[in-house]
Design a protein around this motif. Structure first.
Motif, short mmCIF file in Angstrom:
data_model
loop_
_atom_site.label_atom_id
_atom_site.label_comp_id
_atom_site.label_asym_id
_atom_site.label_seq_id
_atom_site.Cartn_x
_atom_site.Cartn_y
_atom_site.Cartn_z
N LEU A 144 22.34 89.50 100.88
CA LEU A 144 23.94 89.82 100.67
C LEU A 144 24.03 88.88 99.68
CD1 LEU A 144 25.12 89.98 104.39
CD2 LEU A 144 24.93 92.01 102.52
N ARG A 145 25.04 89.20 98.56
CA ARG A 145 25.26 88.49 97.43
C ARG A 145 26.72 88.28 97.30
NH1 ARG A 145 20.29 88.27 94.47
NH2 ARG A 145 18.95 89.88 95.28
N SER A 146 27.20 87.25 96.75
CA SER A 146 28.69 87.17 96.29
C SER A 146 29.74 87.68 97.31
CB SER A 146 28.91 87.85 94.86
OG SER A 146 28.84 89.34 95.28
N GLY A 147 29.77 86.90 98.23
CA GLY A 147 30.77 87.12 99.32
C GLY A 147 30.95 85.77 100.31
N ARG A 148 31.31 85.95 101.28
CA ARG A 148 31.58 85.22 102.31
C ARG A 148 31.47 85.29 103.51
NH1 ARG A 148 35.36 80.87 100.17
NH2 ARG A 148 35.93 81.72 98.08
N LEU A 149 30.80 84.22 104.50
CA LEU A 149 30.26 84.48 105.79
C LEU A 149 31.05 84.09 106.94
CD1 LEU A 149 27.85 85.71 107.50
CD2 LEU A 149 26.90 83.23 107.35
N VAL A 150 31.59 84.74 107.82
CA VAL A 150 32.40 84.33 109.08
C VAL A 150 31.92 84.67 110.11
CG1 VAL A 150 33.81 86.56 108.78
CG2 VAL A 150 34.47 84.42 109.94
N GLU A 151 32.02 83.66 111.14
CA GLU A 151 31.23 83.80 112.38
C GLU A 151 32.03 83.72 113.38
OE1 GLU A 151 27.30 81.78 113.15
OE2 GLU A 151 27.27 81.24 111.04
N ILE A 152 31.98 84.61 114.41
CA ILE A 152 32.91 84.79 115.64
C ILE A 152 32.20 84.96 116.85
CG2 ILE A 152 34.86 85.64 114.31
CD1 ILE A 152 34.20 88.60 115.63
N GLU A 153 32.49 85.12 117.93
CA GLU A 153 31.95 85.52 119.33
C GLU A 153 31.45 86.85 119.12
OE1 GLU A 153 30.88 83.46 121.80
OE2 GLU A 153 31.88 81.87 121.52
N ALA A 154 30.05 87.04 119.28
CA ALA A 154 29.48 88.69 119.26
C ALA A 154 30.23 89.32 120.03
CB ALA A 154 28.11 88.47 119.74
N ALA A 155 30.80 89.00 121.47
CA ALA A 155 31.43 89.77 122.15
C ALA A 155 32.78 90.48 121.88
CB ALA A 155 31.74 88.97 123.53
N HIS A 156 33.34 89.74 120.63
CA HIS A 156 34.66 90.27 119.92
C HIS A 156 34.48 91.07 118.83
CE1 HIS A 156 36.69 86.31 121.52
NE2 HIS A 156 36.83 87.24 122.51
N ILE A 157 33.14 91.40 118.61
CA ILE A 157 32.83 92.39 117.24
C ILE A 157 33.39 93.66 117.82
CG2 ILE A 157 31.04 93.68 116.07
CD1 ILE A 157 31.39 91.16 115.10
#
Length: 233
Positions: A144-157
């Motif tokens: 994955l290129r030219s973007g931003r990574l955000v992390e949340i609880e997997a249960a909320h996907i």
């Protein structure tokens, strides 16, 4: 005769009595005699004759077929070790990384993926007796290129995605971004403008924070629509 002891969509903790009587039950629920207890911290769901508790927190447990976003943490001669946000590190072998034949004598694995790379990948096997095996040699997978990574609880996907993708499609449209959701709680956001990416991330975090509340879709729509109007003024 059955009796539910807590309100639908109420947050419960391990040991809470959920219901009494004869009911069907799913994840996060255990039965002892005539009583049903929560085994996790989560959101209670009452569907008539069926109850369950959806986890609000917890590490991602890989499942074959899951689309996940991983971080390369180690490069070997013929494989890569990838952090997929789980207690178990995933292994990407060279024959699952690319369609081209890989020769460890001539080819350098770091030219395909290097430490720190963010990749979109898929779990192909996992049974807790060996680390998850993943692939990137299918269409749409890879770095994955030219973007931003955000992390949340997997249960909320699932809440971020919404029913039939309604929530995530609305966020994409109103923030003018492309968004990839990994089932491990990692989300990749890409937009033409930095402010669009940041607005999308802010929205995703709000969805996570308010995942247990009702009327969330309408509030998110109003928030993003108001933001668009301000930008157009």
């Amino acid at each position: 005769m059955s009796e539910v002891k807590v309100k639908n969509h109420e947050i419960v903790i391990p040991g809470d009595i959920l219901a009494e009587g004869t009911l069907k039950y799913g994840e996060g629920v255990i039965r002892r005699g005539n009583l049903y207890y929560s085994t996790i911290v989560g959101l209670f769901q009452d569907k008539g004759d069926f109850i369950q508790v959806k986890a609000l927190k917890g590490k991602y447990i890989p499942r074959p077929g899951d689309l996940v976003i991983g971080k390369v943490i180690e490069v070997g001669l013929t494989n890569w070790i990838v952090d997929v946000g789980s207690p178990y590190m995933a292994v990407l072998s060279a024959n699952n990384a690319t369609e081209k034949r890989f020769d460890p004598v001539k080819d350098d694995a770091r030219r395909i993926f290097n430490v720190g790379d963010i990749i979109l990948t898929k779990i192909i096997s996992f049974d807790r007796t060996r680390d998850p095996q993943i692939i990137t040699n299918e269409r749409g997978l890879g770095k994955l290129r030219s973007g931003r990574l955000v992390e949340i609880e997997a249960a909320h996907i699932p809440r971020v995605i919404g029913k039939k993708g309604t929530m995530i499609n609305m966020v994409k449209r109103l923030t003018r971004t492309q968004i990839i959701t990994g089932q491990n709680g990692r989300i990749w956001v890409q937009g033409k403008k930095v402010e669009d990416e940041l607005k999308a991330i802010e929205t995703i975090k709000k969805i996570e924070l308010e995942a247990h509340t009702q009327g969330l879709t309408d509030r998110i729509r109003e928030m993003l629509s108001n933001g668009q109007e301000e930008n157009e003024v």
